[in-house]
Scaffold this motif. Sequence first.
Motif, PDB file in Angstrom:
ATOM      1  N   ILE A 115     -37.780 -32.600  34.177  1.00 48.50           N
ATOM      2  CA  ILE A 115     -36.620 -32.974  34.981  1.00 48.50           C
ATOM      3  C   ILE A 115     -36.281 -31.942  36.050  1.00 48.50           C
ATOM      4  O   ILE A 115     -36.179 -32.296  37.242  1.00 48.50           O
ATOM      5  N   PRO A 116     -36.085 -30.653  35.729  1.00 47.86           N
ATOM      6  CA  PRO A 116     -35.776 -29.711  36.810  1.00 47.86           C
ATOM      7  C   PRO A 116     -36.867 -29.665  37.892  1.00 47.86           C
ATOM      8  O   PRO A 116     -36.564 -29.627  39.087  1.00 47.86           O
ATOM      9  N   GLU A 117     -38.121 -29.687  37.472  1.00 49.07           N
ATOM     10  CA  GLU A 117     -39.227 -29.655  38.439  1.00 49.07           C
ATOM     11  C   GLU A 117     -39.209 -30.884  39.340  1.00 49.07           C
ATOM     12  O   GLU A 117     -39.451 -30.796  40.557  1.00 49.07           O
ATOM     13  N   THR A 118     -38.909 -32.055  38.756  1.00 49.16           N
ATOM     14  CA  THR A 118     -38.921 -33.291  39.527  1.00 49.16           C
ATOM     15  C   THR A 118     -37.726 -33.368  40.467  1.00 49.16           C
ATOM     16  O   THR A 118     -37.828 -33.913  41.577  1.00 49.16           O
ATOM     17  N   HIS A 154     -28.672 -27.701  31.520  1.00 50.52           N
ATOM     18  CA  HIS A 154     -28.209 -26.612  32.375  1.00 50.52           C
ATOM     19  C   HIS A 154     -29.240 -26.344  33.469  1.00 50.52           C
ATOM     20  O   HIS A 154     -28.884 -26.172  34.644  1.00 50.52           O
ATOM     21  N   ALA A 155     -30.519 -26.339  33.091  1.00 52.57           N
ATOM     22  CA  ALA A 155     -31.578 -26.136  34.083  1.00 52.57           C
ATOM     23  C   ALA A 155     -31.608 -27.284  35.083  1.00 52.57           C
ATOM     24  O   ALA A 155     -31.884 -27.073  36.277  1.00 52.57           O
ATOM     25  N   ALA A 156     -31.317 -28.496  34.618  1.00 53.91           N
ATOM     26  CA  ALA A 156     -31.254 -29.630  35.541  1.00 53.91           C
ATOM     27  C   ALA A 156     -30.130 -29.431  36.544  1.00 53.91           C
ATOM     28  O   ALA A 156     -30.310 -29.650  37.751  1.00 53.91           O
ATOM     29  N   TYR A 160     -30.187 -29.179  40.731  1.00 55.73           N
ATOM     30  CA  TYR A 160     -29.365 -29.901  41.705  1.00 55.73           C
ATOM     31  C   TYR A 160     -28.681 -28.921  42.655  1.00 55.73           C
ATOM     32  O   TYR A 160     -28.596 -29.166  43.864  1.00 55.73           O
ATOM     33  N   ARG A 161     -28.188 -27.831  42.103  1.00 56.73           N
ATOM     34  CA  ARG A 161     -27.574 -26.801  42.955  1.00 56.73           C
ATOM     35  C   ARG A 161     -28.588 -26.251  43.953  1.00 56.73           C
ATOM     36  O   ARG A 161     -28.290 -26.099  45.143  1.00 56.73           O
ATOM     37  N   ASP A 162     -29.792 -25.985  43.476  1.00 58.04           N
ATOM     38  CA  ASP A 162     -30.801 -25.363  44.335  1.00 58.04           C
ATOM     39  C   ASP A 162     -31.234 -26.260  45.485  1.00 58.04           C
ATOM     40  O   ASP A 162     -31.620 -25.762  46.554  1.00 58.04           O
ATOM     41  N   ILE A 163     -31.213 -27.582  45.284  1.00 54.60           N
ATOM     42  CA  ILE A 163     -31.595 -28.487  46.375  1.00 54.60           C
ATOM     43  C   ILE A 163     -30.395 -28.830  47.265  1.00 54.60           C
ATOM     44  O   ILE A 163     -30.530 -29.588  48.228  1.00 54.60           O
ATOM     45  N   GLU A 204     -19.160 -26.370  36.674  1.00 51.14           N
ATOM     46  CA  GLU A 204     -18.369 -25.151  36.875  1.00 51.14           C
ATOM     47  C   GLU A 204     -19.169 -23.904  36.506  1.00 51.14           C
ATOM     48  O   GLU A 204     -18.953 -22.825  37.073  1.00 51.14           O
ATOM     49  N   ALA A 205     -20.106 -24.037  35.562  1.00 51.44           N
ATOM     50  CA  ALA A 205     -20.929 -22.895  35.157  1.00 51.44           C
ATOM     51  C   ALA A 205     -22.103 -22.650  36.089  1.00 51.44           C
ATOM     52  O   ALA A 205     -22.723 -21.578  36.036  1.00 51.44           O
ATOM     53  N   THR A 206     -22.392 -23.608  36.963  1.00 54.42           N
ATOM     54  CA  THR A 206     -23.622 -23.556  37.745  1.00 54.42           C
ATOM     55  C   THR A 206     -23.371 -23.436  39.236  1.00 54.42           C
ATOM     56  O   THR A 206     -23.993 -22.617  39.926  1.00 54.42           O
TER      57      THR A 206
END
Length: 207
Positions: A115-118, A154-156, A160-163, A204-206
């Motif tokens: 999921i995070p990679e995709t 959390h990694a997912a 989303y934040r990174d993109i 809120e954590a991310t």
Amino acid sequence: MASHDDDLPDPRGSWTTAYDHEQMQRGPPVPYDGVTEEDLWENLEYFLERAVPVAEDAGVRLSMHPDDPPLSPVRGMPRIMTSVEAYDRMLDIYPSEANSVNFCQGNFVAMGADIPETIRHFGDDISFVHFRDIKGDAETLVEVWQDDGPTNMHAAMEAYRDIGFDGPARPDHVPTMSGEKNESAGYESKGRLFAIGYMKGLIEATY
């Protein structure tokens, strides 16, 4: 989808929704003899070439949801939105901000995707998120609480934040808590409130 699956129980005693492909195949055949996956791709291309320019002019984004579950065929009916590669093909048909991905996490888990990679793979092409998880695979699955599935949620959220995703996101197909009537399996109020709170905490954590 059938309510509750005794082979894949929720350890907290919640009512869940599930899919069993062998059971589904015992249903009556779908009357679409002769339709192929390539027929569906041709129809999708015809649609996108005409609808996406209109969406662009209107300032809206079309958002393609995966086949649920991502299998082909189901009772004789071919389906095409069943893999990451299928989404790449769809996006290539008409590259545009208005031609985008409804990233339903549960279905991408059923495809076997990371999921995070995709999420990072699709990046700006994601316009809508269904923040959910499953146990199992496309042929036999149960829809579980967001904190009880195989996905690192959390990694997912970090992906989303990174993109730079700032679009709409919602839970989907949540279990039913004890005390609820389960008249709308997957959409009872308490389960959705729990899921929204879980999402808000991760945001809120991310972000």
